[in-house]
Design a protein around this motif. Structure first.
Motif, short mmCIF file in Angstrom:
data_model
loop_
_atom_site.label_atom_id
_atom_site.label_comp_id
_atom_site.label_asym_id
_atom_site.label_seq_id
_atom_site.Cartn_x
_atom_site.Cartn_y
_atom_site.Cartn_z
N GLN B 283 -0.71 -5.14 -7.39
CA GLN B 283 0.39 -5.27 -7.37
C GLN B 283 1.22 -3.49 -7.00
N VAL B 284 2.21 -4.11 -6.35
CA VAL B 284 2.71 -2.87 -5.89
C VAL B 284 2.92 -2.00 -6.67
N LEU B 285 2.92 -0.76 -7.31
CA LEU B 285 3.03 -0.29 -8.79
C LEU B 285 4.76 1.19 -8.01
N ASP B 286 4.58 1.37 -6.97
CA ASP B 286 5.95 2.03 -6.01
C ASP B 286 5.56 2.21 -4.56
N ARG B 287 6.40 2.63 -3.63
CA ARG B 287 6.38 2.82 -2.57
C ARG B 287 6.89 3.88 -2.21
N TRP B 294 4.77 3.55 5.71
CA TRP B 294 5.14 3.38 4.12
C TRP B 294 4.04 3.83 3.38
N TYR B 296 2.43 2.92 -0.05
CA TYR B 296 2.15 1.90 -1.62
C TYR B 296 1.06 2.54 -1.81
N ARG B 297 0.87 2.08 -3.37
CA ARG B 297 0.46 2.60 -4.28
C ARG B 297 0.39 1.25 -5.15
N GLU B 304 -6.06 2.37 -9.26
CA GLU B 304 -5.32 2.42 -8.59
C GLU B 304 -5.36 2.84 -6.77
N GLY B 318 7.69 -5.14 -1.80
CA GLY B 318 9.26 -4.48 -2.67
C GLY B 318 8.13 -3.57 -4.11
N ASN B 319 8.49 -3.05 -5.42
CA ASN B 319 8.15 -3.12 -5.90
C ASN B 319 7.85 -4.46 -6.47
N GLY B 320 6.40 -4.17 -7.58
CA GLY B 320 6.55 -5.22 -8.31
C GLY B 320 5.73 -6.13 -7.59
#
Lengths: 264, 342
Positions: B283-287, B294, B296-297, B304, B318-320
């Motif tokens: 799940q994308v934590l942030d970008r 780009w 992504y974490r 992670e 997007g986040n999440g």
């Protein structure tokens, strides 16, 4: 560049005024036509300047001081440059001791040094010798040169010297063409400070000068204990002019902020 | 025998080992970088080669000649310093001419050589200026010209680009490589910047705590880092613990010394696929946006994971957002445990 506020400017103005006012007064009084130190003065006259140049003892004392200050400052510089380079870049036994020893004459009152040297020179049988008067001056002015040269030697980029070495420079060439030019502002500034300090020195000189080697400040001091007349003001004005001229010269050649503040 | 050879070169300061038994062979015309974090001994190594730091033990051979204890002046190497070390009281021309004057080269020859090298570094119009009147990049090039004009057998560069701002640094990287290729000079560069080392070197020497831990061509170093430290220091890496059956079968199956395995996966090797497919779910934590890329974490069951994707014009996640992670199994690297613990 941040600007000073009105309060700071006002304060600076007051400090400058406080420092400059006596000098300005002396210079004004020097131009009086009257027989006493009087201010405000009536009219304008060069009679007291003429009086100075008619006094052979003052002229002689001036030359004595000039030669003394020149030779003492030069000798002090010759001592201080290698000392500063050694202290700034090598650690050797007794380094801190030498550093403290070189700077100690600044802390010891000149009066004490004067008495001590009077006694020492009497024991050595060299009282009244110009050479020993000069050496006494060297002792008290070397710290000034050392401090400025030390600051310069610490401030230079040592890798420039390494670069010169790797490009094939030997030790002497390295000093002559790289190190010395880089510390030159410090050396010149130190020489000048030493010169002025020696030229102005009175306390120690009173003890170790003889009538033949009397310096201008000593001559002025002796004269002032006998009589106060505007000729003293005229001599003072000439000394101020000489000092100011030297400072302006140094400012033109190297910049005073570099010498006194250490800016580059 | 190599052109420049270090045999078990060591430097000890009191009780501190700055450089430990370093062996290195640099071939003629090669561009080699010494890469490592600050305090790893790379600059000390360079200074021993230049002759500014005395060697504790070991040997430095230049073209078969033992220069271990020779004075810097007699080594005749070209050195470019981090601070540029220009002579502030000399014009660009005099700075560059200095080494030739020391060699008592005739004036006419000095003039022509200085002109040639200033043309090479594109500084001919500034020959009469003083260092303080030049920009950082120009000073750098004067330093380079001054080192090159004496036609040294080896050029030593000590963090040559670290005082330049980012744009200029990249430009000067290419410039240094262009000049090095044009002159064909054997070059050893010290740097702590892995991007710098990778982009212009023929080979990179990684140093940690006074020891050499890997010597390889940049691509090999990046793709096959030997240790966990190197994998992390050279480029970005996702370092994952053991159990690699779930992650895809690594090329080399070997147990490292203490039985623990570390797996390394470069962020740009991971593809983002639809949730539910791929080797790993996350799940994308942030970008973070870097213009061309780009970053992504992504939160996964393995912890992670960082993923870098080119900004190819497609809409970013997007986040999440739930996402699947996929990578070619052979790109998962097994790392040896760190040999040197800082």
């Amino acid at each position: 560049m941040s600007r000073n506020g009105p309060l700071a400017l006002g304060f600076h103005g007051l400090v400058v005024l406080f420092m400059m006012a006596p000098l300005v007064v002396v210079c004004l009084v020097a131009f009086t036509p009257e027989n006493t130190l009087s201010l405000p003065t009536q009219g304008f006259s060069l009679r007291w300047f003429r009086a100075v140049f008619e006094r052979a003892d003052f002229i002689q004392a001036f030359y004595n001081s000039l030669i003394l200050a020149f030779s003492a400052a030069t000798l002090a510089t010759l001592i201080a440059v290698p000392a500063a380079l050694a202290i700034s870049r090598y650690s050797f036994p007794g380094r801190d001791f030498f550093s403290a020893l070189f700077l100690s004459p600044i802390i010891i009152p000149h009066l004490v040094l004067g008495v001590a040297m009077l006694r020492l020179f009497a024991l050595m049988g060299v009282n009244g010798s110009f050479t020993w008067l000069m050496l006494a001056h060297v002792v008290i002015i070397t710290p000034y040169v050392l401090r400025l040269v030390l600051a310069a030697a610490i401030g230079i980029d040592r890798s420039a010297e390494q670069a010169a070495e790797s490009l094939g420079a030997g030790r002497f060439t390295l000093f002559r063409q790289i190190t010395l030019p880089m510390i030159l502002p410090g050396v010149a500034g130190g020489w000048l400070l030493a010169f002025i300090n020696s030229f102005d020195e009175v306390t120690l000189s009173i003890f170790v000068s003889s009538p033949a080697t009397q310096t201008l400040p000593v001559r002025m001091y002796v004269y002032a204990t006998e009589s106060i007349d505007p000729m003293m003001a005229a001599v003072s004005a000439l000394v101020i002019a000489l000092t100011a001229a030297t400072m302006i010269l140094l400012d033109r050649v190297y910049g005073l902020d570099r010498v006194l503040v250490g800016k580059h | 025998m190599a052109f420049l050879q270090l045999n078990a070169l060591s430097k000890r300061y009191g009780a501190v080992d700055a450089v430990v038994a370093t062996d290195l062979a640099v071939e003629k015309g090669e561009f080699v970088s010494l890469l490592g974090p600050s305090g790893c001994g790379k600059t000390t190594t360079l200074q021993m080669i230049a002759g500014f730091v005395e060697v504790t033990s070991g040997q430095i051979l230049l073209d078969g000649r033992d220069i271990t204890h020779a004075k810097p002046a007699s080594r005749g190497l070209g050195v470019v310093f981090q601070s540029y070390a220009l002579f502030p009281h000399m014009s660009v021309r005099d700075n560059v001419a200095f080494g030739l004057k020391m060699r008592k080269v005739p004036a006419a020859e000095i003039a022509s050589k200085v002109k040639t090298v200033l043309d090479l570094v594109r500084l001919a119009p500034h020959a009469e200026r003083y260092p303080r009147e030049l920009s950082g990049g120009q000073r750098q090039r004067v330093a380079l010209a001054r080192a090159l004009v004496i036609e040294p057998p080896v050029l030593l560069l000590d963090e040559p680009l670290s005082n330049l701002d980012a744009n200029l640094r990249e430009e000067m990287q290419f410039e240094i490589r262009r000049i090095q290729c044009a002159v064909g000079i054997t070059t050893l560069m010290v740097t702590h910047d892995q991007a710098e080392a990778l982009s212009i070197s023929d080979r990179v020497v990684v140093m940690e705590a006074g020891r050499v831990t890997q010597i390889d061509a940049p691509y090999t170093l990046y793709e096959h880092p030997r240790t966990r430290f190197i994998s992390d220091f050279v480029g970005k890496a996702n370092l994952l613990p053991g159990d690699y059956d779930a992650l895809g079968t690594p090329q080399v199956r070997q147990e490292s010394g203490d039985g623990e395995l570390t797996l390394s996966l470069r962020p740009e090797k991971i593809q983002l696929v639809n949730a539910g497919s791929g080797r790993l779910q996350g799940q994308v934590l942030d970008r973070f946006f870097f213009g061309s890329q780009w970053l992504y974490r992504i939160h996964t069951s393995l912890g992670e994971i960082t993923v870098v994707r080119a900004n190819d014009g497609s809409a970013p996640l997007g986040n999440g957002a739930a996402v699947g992670l996929e990578w070619p199994a052979e790109l998962l690297r097994v790392l040896a445990a760190d040999e040197v613990r800082p």
